[in-house]
Design an enzyme around this catalytic site. Structure first.
Site, short mmCIF file in Angstrom:
data_model
loop_
_atom_site.label_atom_id
_atom_site.label_comp_id
_atom_site.label_asym_id
_atom_site.label_seq_id
_atom_site.Cartn_x
_atom_site.Cartn_y
_atom_site.Cartn_z
N LYS A 39 17.68 43.04 58.33
CA LYS A 39 16.89 42.69 57.14
C LYS A 39 15.44 43.16 57.34
CE LYS A 39 16.14 38.07 59.08
NZ LYS A 39 16.71 36.71 59.17
N ARG A 137 17.75 25.26 54.75
CA ARG A 137 17.19 26.36 53.97
C ARG A 137 18.19 26.70 52.88
NH1 ARG A 137 15.40 31.90 56.98
NH2 ARG A 137 17.60 31.87 57.56
N TYR A 263 -18.23 45.03 60.28
CA TYR A 263 -18.66 44.11 59.23
C TYR A 263 -19.09 42.77 59.81
CZ TYR A 263 -16.51 47.11 55.66
OH TYR A 263 -16.18 48.14 54.83
N MET A 311 -10.19 47.58 56.81
CA MET A 311 -8.95 47.89 56.11
C MET A 311 -8.22 49.09 56.72
SD MET A 311 -8.30 48.62 52.06
CE MET A 311 -9.06 47.09 51.52
C1 LIG Z 1 17.21 36.41 60.43
C2 LIG Z 1 18.51 35.78 60.69
C3 LIG Z 1 19.19 35.97 61.90
C4 LIG Z 1 18.56 36.66 63.08
O1 LIG Z 1 17.60 35.79 63.65
P1 LIG Z 1 16.84 36.20 65.00
O2 LIG Z 1 16.06 35.01 65.39
O3 LIG Z 1 15.93 37.35 64.62
O4 LIG Z 1 17.87 36.60 65.95
C5 LIG Z 1 20.47 35.47 62.01
N1 LIG Z 1 21.04 34.79 60.99
C6 LIG Z 1 20.39 34.55 59.83
C7 LIG Z 1 21.04 33.76 58.76
C8 LIG Z 1 19.10 35.02 59.64
O5 LIG Z 1 18.45 34.77 58.50
#
Ligand SMILES: *Cc1c(COP(=O)(O)O)cnc(C)c1O
Length: 370
Positions: A39, A137, A263, A311
């Protein structure tokens, strides 16, 4: 992978795909499958090349947060199984199914929407039911309702392929993690007792993959560790960081003790020094919070980021080291025998390594080596 036809600025993220392969081989348990979580553009590392490298090294699944991320992998020609880690937004079902993305589901409405889509498409649709065992979540809460939802999945003609959960604090809290695992396994047991047989039970993120072999189940789901990031204190051992953020000195001047920099004039030279300008700023995702705190590597030595990060550029106090324009600057990663880790930068910025690497902006081209 963004390939700029003409690249004038020397700032680049280099991603070592051999490090990705090494980490996947190291993390994959003998008796379980591995889903590489890619992701957020593979935590800023470039999702397509990383996904390919992970698959070469033995990953059999990819995990994404967004339907869009899954579609991009498919468009690049990746045919491996891809799990979307949250329920699909309503209306995304047709496109997700057409692209052969595997949906996560945890509501009745979600099951009904997928069932309609599978019927319309005239095909079997494997799904993974997600249970909330305490992270709160997303997922089915309480997890004891698993039997009910899994029955609905099967009654509606969907294939119950997976059952999974996610840990809230596997990097730091053993009792809570084991309690979550226990609650998940009890729910999974009840599902099996009801005659339903999901082929894949999974729970382990990076921290649990490393710390709790009994959480490996049928498949592990590491993200951070695939990139060589520490999912918690001491959890990067044996892993290789894959990302290097590098640039080159663009300008150098000799300044006298007492001169103040950048700055707000928030840094004062305590002695005469060479001060280098580096074309990296907070618009590149190098946090402004690192001003006057972080170090960079030039000629194999550490030097302090001096003054406020702007920046597009930052300044470095090089003392009496005779740096010259064109010298390589490593802001994250190794140079010679020195290394700056994402965790070191995170410590200065009051965050975690995950946020450091995912924040490196799209303005910085990703180059893949190895
Ligand atoms: C992001 C995520 C992972 C991976 O988590 P890490 O701590 O980066 O290994 C696994 N499962 C779900 C549902 C996630 O959202």
């Amino acid at each position: 992978m963004s390939r700029h036809p003409t690249r004038h600025r020397p700032t680049v993220v280099e991603v070592d795909l051999e490090a990705i392969r090494h980490n996947v081989r190291r993390l994959k348990p003998a008796g379980a499958e591995l889903m590489a979580v890619v992701k957020a553009d593979a935590y800023g590392h470039g999702d397509v090349p990383v996904a390919r490298a992970a698959l070469e090294a033995g990953a059999s699944w990819l995990g994404v947060a967004l339907v869009e991320e899954g579609l991009a992998l498919r468009e690049a020609g990746i045919s491996a199984r891809i799990l979307v880690l949250s329920e699909l937004p309503r209306g995304a079902e047709a496109e997700a199914v057409r692209a052969d993305l595997t949906p996560t589901v945890y509501t009745e409405e979600g099951v009904e929407a997928l069932a309609r889509e599978a019927r319309a498409a005239g095909r079997a649709l494997p799904v993974h039911v997600k249970l909330d065992t305490g992270m709160h979540r997303v997922g089915l809460w309480p997890p004891e309702r698993a039997v009910e939802l899994c029955r609905l999945v099967v009654e509606r003609g969907l294939e119950l392929e997976g059952l999974w959960t996610h840990f809230a604090s596997a990097e730091s809290d053993e009792p809570t993690t084991l309690a979550q695992l226990e609650r998940f396994l009890r729910a999974a047991w009840a599902v099996r007792e009801a005659g339903l047989r999901p082929r894949l039970l999974h729970a382990a993120n990076s921290a649990a993959t490393i710390r709790f072999p009994k959480a490996h189940l049928d498949l592990v789901r590491p993200g951070a560790a695939v990139y060589g990031l520490a999912a918690g204190p001491g959890l990067a051992e044996g892993l290789r960081p894959a990302m290097t953020l590098r640039s080159r000195v663009s300008f150098v001047k000799r300044l006298e003790a007492g001169e103040r920099l950048s700055y707000g004039h928030r840094y004062r030279l305590g002695r005469d020094a060479w001060v280098a300008t580096v074309p990296v700023g907070y618009a590149d995702g190098y946090p402004r919070a690192l001003s006057n705190r972080a170090e960079v590597l030039i000629r194999g030595r550490r030097h302090r980021v001096a003054g406020i990060v702007t920046m597009d550029q930052l300044l470095v106090d090089c003392g009496d080291d005779p740096v010259v324009p064109g010298d390589e600057v490593v802001l994250l990663g190794a140079q010679g025998s020195e290394r700056i880790t994402a965790e070191e930068l995170a410590e200065h910025a009051g965050t975690i390594g995950y946020e450091i690497v995912t924040a490196i902006s799209a303005r910085v081209p990703r180059e893949h080596v190895g």
